[in-house]
Design a protein around this motif. Structure first.
Motif, PDB file in Angstrom:
ATOM      1  N   TYR A   1     -12.669 -19.696 -18.072  1.00 29.64           N
ATOM      2  CA  TYR A   1     -13.874 -20.785 -17.948  1.00 29.64           C
ATOM      3  C   TYR A   1     -15.072 -20.021 -17.588  1.00 29.64           C
ATOM      4  N   PHE A   2     -15.850 -20.027 -18.335  1.00 27.96           N
ATOM      5  CA  PHE A   2     -17.347 -20.022 -19.002  1.00 27.96           C
ATOM      6  C   PHE A   2     -16.768 -18.651 -19.054  1.00 27.96           C
ATOM      7  N   TYR A   3     -15.860 -18.507 -20.350  1.00 32.33           N
ATOM      8  CA  TYR A   3     -14.972 -17.469 -21.890  1.00 32.33           C
ATOM      9  C   TYR A   3     -14.380 -16.273 -21.033  1.00 32.33           C
ATOM     10  N   SER A   4     -13.420 -16.944 -19.942  1.00 37.01           N
ATOM     11  CA  SER A   4     -13.665 -15.700 -19.656  1.00 37.01           C
ATOM     12  C   SER A   4     -12.035 -16.036 -18.606  1.00 37.01           C
ATOM     13  N   MET A   5     -11.369 -14.905 -18.465  1.00 33.46           N
ATOM     14  CA  MET A   5     -10.655 -15.391 -17.516  1.00 33.46           C
ATOM     15  C   MET A   5     -11.051 -16.322 -15.745  1.00 33.46           C
ATOM     16  N   ASP A   6     -10.270 -16.074 -15.416  1.00 31.26           N
ATOM     17  CA  ASP A   6     -10.823 -16.939 -14.364  1.00 31.26           C
ATOM     18  C   ASP A   6     -10.334 -15.483 -13.114  1.00 31.26           C
ATOM     19  N   GLY A   7     -10.601 -15.950 -11.916  1.00 35.53           N
ATOM     20  CA  GLY A   7     -10.672 -14.612 -10.952  1.00 35.53           C
ATOM     21  C   GLY A   7      -9.802 -14.301 -10.279  1.00 35.53           C
ATOM     22  N   GLN A   8      -8.632 -15.274 -10.224  1.00 35.21           N
ATOM     23  CA  GLN A   8      -7.808 -14.564  -9.701  1.00 35.21           C
ATOM     24  C   GLN A   8      -7.140 -13.275 -10.576  1.00 35.21           C
ATOM     25  N   LEU A   9      -7.111 -13.553 -12.074  1.00 28.42           N
ATOM     26  CA  LEU A   9      -6.521 -12.746 -13.082  1.00 28.42           C
ATOM     27  C   LEU A   9      -7.103 -11.923 -12.969  1.00 28.42           C
ATOM     28  N   LYS A  10      -8.853 -11.313 -13.142  1.00 29.81           N
ATOM     29  CA  LYS A  10      -9.513 -10.618 -12.811  1.00 29.81           C
ATOM     30  C   LYS A  10      -9.060  -9.838 -11.315  1.00 29.81           C
ATOM     31  N   THR A  11      -9.228 -10.195 -10.750  1.00 28.42           N
ATOM     32  CA  THR A  11      -9.051  -9.271  -9.158  1.00 28.42           C
ATOM     33  C   THR A  11      -7.048  -8.910  -9.656  1.00 28.42           C
ATOM     34  N   PHE A  12      -6.616  -9.833  -9.626  1.00 25.16           N
ATOM     35  CA  PHE A  12      -5.206  -9.133 -10.068  1.00 25.16           C
ATOM     36  C   PHE A  12      -5.189  -7.391 -10.972  1.00 25.16           C
ATOM     37  N   ILE A  13      -5.778  -8.347 -12.333  1.00 19.76           N
ATOM     38  CA  ILE A  13      -5.867  -6.810 -13.022  1.00 19.76           C
ATOM     39  C   ILE A  13      -6.685  -5.278 -13.089  1.00 19.76           C
ATOM     40  N   ASP A  14      -7.940  -5.896 -12.034  1.00 21.21           N
ATOM     41  CA  ASP A  14      -8.342  -4.387 -11.239  1.00 21.21           C
ATOM     42  C   ASP A  14      -7.777  -3.830 -10.259  1.00 21.21           C
TER      43      ASP A  14
ATOM     44  N   ASN B   1      -5.596   6.907  -8.651  1.00 17.19           N
ATOM     45  CA  ASN B   1      -5.779   7.442 -10.012  1.00 17.19           C
ATOM     46  C   ASN B   1      -5.103   8.468  -9.879  1.00 17.19           C
ATOM     47  N   SER B   2      -5.218   8.825  -8.995  1.00 20.07           N
ATOM     48  CA  SER B   2      -4.509  10.014  -8.918  1.00 20.07           C
ATOM     49  C   SER B   2      -2.728  10.306  -7.576  1.00 20.07           C
ATOM     50  N   SER B   3      -2.679   9.574  -7.168  1.00 21.18           N
ATOM     51  CA  SER B   3      -1.255   9.107  -5.852  1.00 21.18           C
ATOM     52  C   SER B   3      -0.989   8.627  -6.865  1.00 21.18           C
ATOM     53  N   HIS B   4      -1.040   7.309  -7.128  1.00 21.45           N
ATOM     54  CA  HIS B   4      -0.902   6.323  -7.509  1.00 21.45           C
ATOM     55  C   HIS B   4       0.124   4.926  -6.872  1.00 21.45           C
ATOM     56  N   VAL B   5      -0.737   5.520  -4.961  1.00 18.60           N
ATOM     57  CA  VAL B   5      -0.598   4.362  -3.699  1.00 18.60           C
ATOM     58  C   VAL B   5      -1.892   3.534  -4.026  1.00 18.60           C
ATOM     59  N   ARG B   6      -1.961   2.301  -3.175  1.00 16.85           N
ATOM     60  CA  ARG B   6      -2.424   1.339  -3.725  1.00 16.85           C
ATOM     61  C   ARG B   6      -2.664   1.359  -1.734  1.00 16.85           C
ATOM     62  N   VAL B   7      -4.004   1.529  -1.521  1.00 13.52           N
ATOM     63  CA  VAL B   7      -4.720   1.888   0.396  1.00 13.52           C
ATOM     64  C   VAL B   7      -4.238   0.347   0.383  1.00 13.52           C
ATOM     65  N   GLN B   8      -4.863  -0.530  -0.752  1.00 13.35           N
ATOM     66  CA  GLN B   8      -5.210  -2.572   0.432  1.00 13.35           C
ATOM     67  C   GLN B   8      -3.774  -2.463   1.241  1.00 13.35           C
ATOM     68  N   LYS B   9      -3.962  -3.423   2.258  1.00 13.01           N
ATOM     69  CA  LYS B   9      -3.018  -3.795   1.923  1.00 13.01           C
ATOM     70  C   LYS B   9      -2.569  -5.749   1.986  1.00 13.01           C
ATOM     71  N   ASP B  10      -1.991  -5.334   0.708  1.00 11.14           N
ATOM     72  CA  ASP B  10      -2.016  -7.154   0.731  1.00 11.14           C
ATOM     73  C   ASP B  10      -1.080  -7.179   0.076  1.00 11.14           C
ATOM     74  N   ASP B  11      -0.210  -8.620  -1.278  1.00 12.31           N
ATOM     75  CA  ASP B  11       0.664  -8.845  -1.612  1.00 12.31           C
ATOM     76  C   ASP B  11       0.929  -7.945  -3.088  1.00 12.31           C
ATOM     77  N   MET B  12       0.189  -7.377  -2.761  1.00 14.11           N
ATOM     78  CA  MET B  12      -0.145  -6.088  -4.785  1.00 14.11           C
ATOM     79  C   MET B  12       1.264  -5.288  -4.599  1.00 14.11           C
ATOM     80  N   LYS B  13       2.263  -5.088  -4.507  1.00 12.74           N
ATOM     81  CA  LYS B  13       3.162  -3.550  -4.133  1.00 12.74           C
ATOM     82  C   LYS B  13       4.042  -4.726  -4.700  1.00 12.74           C
ATOM     83  N   PRO B  14       4.719  -5.864  -4.206  1.00 16.60           N
ATOM     84  CA  PRO B  14       5.648  -6.193  -4.174  1.00 16.60           C
ATOM     85  C   PRO B  14       5.599  -7.073  -6.238  1.00 16.60           C
ATOM     86  N   LEU B  15       4.694  -7.185  -6.861  1.00 14.97           N
ATOM     87  CA  LEU B  15       4.520  -7.716  -8.109  1.00 14.97           C
ATOM     88  C   LEU B  15       3.985  -6.511  -8.898  1.00 14.97           C
TER      89      LEU B  15
END
Length: 100
Positions: free
Chosen positions: A87-100, A56-70
């Motif tokens: 699934y169950f009237y909502s998007m799947d878990g992969q997209l929920k995690t991506f959006i978060d 929120n303040s630094s615009h830097v992702r602390v997670q070390k995963d594949d999100m940066k190129p995306l």
């Protein structure tokens, strides 16, 4: 004017209904003269949000995963298309995690 289109398919199944809809969208976008890239989200390792607030303040992702190129691809895109099975009237878990 040609646009850069980024399609993000979160379906866990290649060739599933959501993935096939992406391919039809790609065909139409290419026919209209746009540049298109499709991302198959299950090919990437994306960690869930820790709620630490650093981004929120630094615009830097602390997670070390594949999100940066995306994120870089998203910034360059003129159009972003998100495709997911429902699934169950909502998007799947992969997209929920991506959006978060």
């Amino acid at each position: 004017m040609s646009k850069q289109v980024l399609i993000i398919s979160s379906s866990p199944r290649r060739g599933g209904n959501s993935d096939l809809l992406c391919d039809r969208f790609i065909a139409g976008a290419l026919e209209a003269g746009h540049k298109v890239e499709k991302i198959f989200l299950p090919d990437y390792k994306i960690n869930y949000c820790l709620g630490c607030g650093v981004c929120n303040s630094s615009h830097v992702r602390v997670q070390k995963d594949d999100m940066k190129p995306l994120l870089e691809k998203m910034v360059k895109a003129d159009v972003i298309v998100l495709a997911t099975p429902v699934y169950f009237y909502s998007m799947d878990g992969q997209l929920k995690t991506f959006i978060d």
